[in-house]
Design a protein around this motif. Structure first.
Motif, mmCIF file in Angstrom:
data_model
loop_
_atom_site.group_PDB
_atom_site.id
_atom_site.type_symbol
_atom_site.label_atom_id
_atom_site.label_comp_id
_atom_site.label_asym_id
_atom_site.label_seq_id
_atom_site.Cartn_x
_atom_site.Cartn_y
_atom_site.Cartn_z
ATOM 1 N N LEU A 1 0.830 -1.192 0.000
ATOM 2 C CA LEU A 1 0.000 0.000 0.000
ATOM 3 C C LEU A 1 0.870 1.250 0.000
ATOM 4 C CD1 LEU A 1 -2.546 -1.357 2.579
ATOM 5 C CD2 LEU A 1 -3.115 -0.736 0.229
ATOM 6 N N SER A 2 1.273 1.651 -1.171
ATOM 7 C CA SER A 2 2.000 2.907 -1.338
ATOM 8 C C SER A 2 0.995 4.045 -1.447
ATOM 9 C CB SER A 2 2.851 2.859 -2.603
ATOM 10 O OG SER A 2 2.016 2.732 -3.752
ATOM 11 N N ALA A 3 1.493 5.275 -1.317
ATOM 12 C CA ALA A 3 0.619 6.425 -1.509
ATOM 13 C C ALA A 3 0.003 6.397 -2.909
ATOM 14 C CB ALA A 3 1.420 7.710 -1.295
ATOM 15 N N ARG A 4 0.788 5.964 -3.892
ATOM 16 C CA ARG A 4 0.293 5.930 -5.270
ATOM 17 C C ARG A 4 -0.821 4.898 -5.441
ATOM 18 N NH1 ARG A 4 4.029 4.896 -10.685
ATOM 19 N NH2 ARG A 4 2.342 5.036 -12.213
ATOM 20 N N LEU A 5 -0.628 3.696 -4.900
ATOM 21 C CA LEU A 5 -1.646 2.658 -5.034
ATOM 22 C C LEU A 5 -2.941 3.073 -4.338
ATOM 23 C CD1 LEU A 5 -2.621 -0.117 -5.888
ATOM 24 C CD2 LEU A 5 -1.515 -1.080 -3.862
ATOM 25 N N ALA B 1 -5.315 9.083 4.351
ATOM 26 C CA ALA B 1 -5.671 8.672 2.992
ATOM 27 C C ALA B 1 -6.068 7.205 2.959
ATOM 28 C CB ALA B 1 -4.504 8.932 2.042
ATOM 29 N N PHE B 2 -5.381 6.380 3.739
ATOM 30 C CA PHE B 2 -5.736 4.960 3.789
ATOM 31 C C PHE B 2 -7.096 4.778 4.449
ATOM 32 C CE2 PHE B 2 -4.808 0.584 5.721
ATOM 33 C CZ PHE B 2 -5.303 -0.069 4.610
ATOM 34 N N ALA C 1 -0.826 -7.597 7.114
ATOM 35 C CA ALA C 1 -1.009 -6.303 7.774
ATOM 36 C C ALA C 1 -2.163 -5.521 7.150
ATOM 37 C CB ALA C 1 0.307 -5.536 7.748
ATOM 38 N N GLY C 2 -1.870 -4.323 6.611
ATOM 39 C CA GLY C 2 -2.925 -3.482 6.063
ATOM 40 C C GLY C 2 -3.731 -4.127 4.966
ATOM 41 N N GLY C 3 -3.184 -5.142 4.308
ATOM 42 C CA GLY C 3 -3.954 -5.872 3.310
ATOM 43 C C GLY C 3 -5.183 -6.536 3.903
ATOM 44 N N LEU C 4 -5.087 -6.939 5.170
ATOM 45 C CA LEU C 4 -6.254 -7.506 5.837
ATOM 46 C C LEU C 4 -7.329 -6.447 6.033
ATOM 47 C CD1 LEU C 4 -3.859 -9.540 6.627
ATOM 48 C CD2 LEU C 4 -5.371 -10.238 8.487
#
Length: 244
Positions: A26-30, A73-74, A98-101
């Protein structure tokens, strides 16, 4: 691009995370590209439902530690998934960390294949699953949340289904998706939107109550000495200083 060009089939638009170089982290761009794509789906009357999937052997590795998104943003992305007036279905055939969950927890339905593994690895980096706690405790069994938040253990698709993180653990993900997508195609746009409002109420309430607090919590942890050690150890492929 970190997101493939969307495809569309009989009312279902597929958004594909396509950044294999960093395992779809999870980049800022994605986060920005996925948010824009969801906005486009929301305004397109030909879209009945959205499938979120991926290239490569990883659905999402969590935050890109080299170019992390702003926590706010996330949070906005997670809220966009939850509040989108169209169902969002996760198709997962790779690893999730992690954040993917959090992405899975925000989706309305998730189907995972036999080669998937899951782990909430934040505690091992000196962090915590801060902003994804807006969605996961409303989806997962409380005892499972307690265990996997604290230990960072890996678990498989069957355990993910047992605990409520995913809807279906399927030997063949695409076959498992067939009745789900056919059901969504038979539903009316209003019926889907209003039914989703009912199923997401508890999650939306968590955003209203805790979003600002958890954004601040995440930012403070990322700025801490322990997190710097944890992330440095991760990049150097060594155990952090606190490992016993």
């Amino acid at each position: 691009m970190t997101l493939s060009v969307p495809s569309h089939d009989r009312g279902v638009t597929t958004l594909t995370l396509d950044s294999p170089a960093n395992r779809n982290a999870l980049s800022a761009r994605l986060v920005g590209e996925l948010s824009d794509a969801l906005d486009a789906c929301a305004g397109d009357d030909t879209v009945r439902a959205v499938v979120l999937t991926h290239t490569g052997n990883t659905f999402c590795a969590g935050a890109d530690l080299g170019a992390p998104p702003d926590p706010a943003a996330f949070v906005a992305l997670l809220r966009r998934i939850v509040e989108l007036p169209k169902p969002v279905v996760a198709r997962v055939t790779g690893h999730v960390r992690a954040g993917g969950l959090g992405l899975l927890g925000a989706c309305d339905i998730a189907v995972a294949g036999p080669d998937t593994t899951f782990a909430l690895t934040e505690s091992r980096l000196g962090l915590a699953p801060s902003v994804i706690s807006l969605v996961l405790p409303a989806r997962m069994d409380p005892r499972a949340v307690g265990r996997y938040y604290l230990t960072g253990e890996r678990f498989d698709a069957a355990e993910a289904a047992r605990t409520g993180l995913v809807t279906i653990a399927a030997d063949d993900v695409d076959r498992g998706l067939v009745p789900v997508l056919e059901g969504l195609r038979r539903a009316s746009p209003q019926g889907l939107a209003e039914s989703k409002r009912l199923t997401t109420r508890a999650v939306r309430d968590r955003f209203d109550a805790y979003a600002d607090e958890l954004v601040g919590h995440s930012a403070s942890l990322f700025a801490s000495d322990e997190a710097r050690e944890g992330m440095t150890a991760f990049f150097e492929r060594r155990d952090p200083a606190w490992t016993l």
